[in-house]
Design an enzyme around this catalytic site. Structure first.
Site, PDB file in Angstrom:
ATOM      1  N   SER A  99       0.752  -1.311   0.121  1.00 53.70           N
ATOM      2  CA  SER A  99       0.039  -0.033   0.116  1.00 53.70           C
ATOM      3  C   SER A  99       0.868   1.306  -0.001  1.00 53.70           C
ATOM      4  O   SER A  99       1.930   1.081   0.386  1.00 53.70           O
ATOM      5  CB  SER A  99      -0.924   0.064   1.242  1.00 53.70           C
ATOM      6  OG  SER A  99      -0.334   0.062   2.424  1.00 53.70           O
ATOM      7  N   ASP A 100       0.243   2.305  -0.382  1.00 50.28           N
ATOM      8  CA  ASP A 100       0.876   3.576  -0.424  1.00 50.28           C
ATOM      9  C   ASP A 100      -0.170   4.696  -0.075  1.00 50.28           C
ATOM     10  O   ASP A 100      -1.360   4.681  -0.406  1.00 50.28           O
ATOM     11  CB  ASP A 100       1.498   4.196  -1.501  1.00 50.28           C
ATOM     12  CG  ASP A 100       2.389   4.973  -1.617  1.00 50.28           C
ATOM     13  OD1 ASP A 100       3.651   4.913  -1.280  1.00 50.28           O
ATOM     14  OD2 ASP A 100       2.180   6.249  -1.964  1.00 50.28           O
ATOM     15  N   THR A 101       0.183   5.543   0.882  1.00 49.86           N
ATOM     16  CA  THR A 101      -0.471   6.913   1.250  1.00 49.86           C
ATOM     17  C   THR A 101      -0.021   8.075   0.898  1.00 49.86           C
ATOM     18  O   THR A 101       1.092   8.328   1.129  1.00 49.86           O
ATOM     19  CB  THR A 101      -0.803   6.747   2.536  1.00 49.86           C
ATOM     20  OG1 THR A 101      -1.377   5.686   2.812  1.00 49.86           O
ATOM     21  CG2 THR A 101      -1.866   7.908   3.023  1.00 49.86           C
ATOM     22  N   SER A 136      -3.829   3.688  -1.692  1.00 49.17           N
ATOM     23  CA  SER A 136      -4.090   2.577  -2.563  1.00 49.17           C
ATOM     24  C   SER A 136      -3.544   1.167  -2.055  1.00 49.17           C
ATOM     25  O   SER A 136      -2.317   1.326  -1.296  1.00 49.17           O
ATOM     26  CB  SER A 136      -3.214   2.843  -4.061  1.00 49.17           C
ATOM     27  OG  SER A 136      -3.865   4.108  -4.636  1.00 49.17           O
TER      28      SER A 136
END
Length: 196
Positions: free
Chosen positions: A75-77, A112
């Site tokens: 994931s990435d924020t 995501s």
């Protein structure tokens, strides 16, 4: 979650974030942590969720030899504000400038999450709108000195002091702002449990 349902899959969480790890524990989902160093660089033509989708999939691409039983989650924020992505601050000055730019305004937090098995890869994302009150220089400085938000996109944690005293409005998923859209991830995990 009923652990028996997910037993066909060996879940690999590729995240060093203690907040994301805690969410998986809170969901009662068994997982193993595996980390791979990658350079988080994306094309500067990308915007908003296209950035987080790209980076989550880039992190997943580092895991090449998954077994048929593996389900990898990356994931990435980012904080998306005024057509610009705010990642993790590089210094106290950087953190101050980020928080000053968010003061008195509404921004988006975008996360995501990529799910990868031996056969397929799919990515979901969540967008939450967050509004800060006008933050004073003293409040921003106090927060940075005491909470050191250098591992957080946009230089703040909603669950910390500045979130409690500074956020006037939130539209969308709260857990997304902490770092993982838990409801969407849980729903997707149920799909994998049923697919198998």
């Amino acid at each position: 979650m009923d652990k028996d349902k997910l037993l066909p899959y060996h879940i690999i969480l590729a995240s060093g974030s203690p907040r994301r790890q805690q969410f998986f524990k809170d969901m009662n989902v068994p997982f193993q942590i595996q980390l791979k160093e990658i350079e988080e660089v994306y094309p500067d033509t990308l915007k908003a969720q296209a950035i987080t989708n790209y980076l989550a999939e880039l992190k997943a691409a580092a895991f090449e030899n998954l077994s048929a039983k593996d389900l990898l989650i990356t994931s990435d924020t980012i904080v998306w504000h005024e057509e610009k992505a705010l990642g993790k601050p590089k210094s106290e000055e950087d953190a101050f400038q980020m928080l000053q730019s968010l003061s008195g305004k509404t921004h988006q937090v975008i996360t995501s999450v990529c799910f990868k098995t031996k056969e397929k890869l799919e990515t979901i994302y969540e967008v939450t709108e967050v509004t800060f009150k006008n933050l004073s220089a003293a409040e921003i400085t106090y927060y940075i000195k005491n909470y050191k938000p250098f591992d957080k996109a946009g230089s703040y944690g909603i669950q910390e002091w500045i979130g409690i005293i500074g956020i006037t409005k939130i539209e969308g998923s709260y857990t997304n702002v902490v770092g993982l859209p838990v409801e969407k991830v849980y729903t997707k995990l149920l799909e994998y449990a049923e697919i198998h």
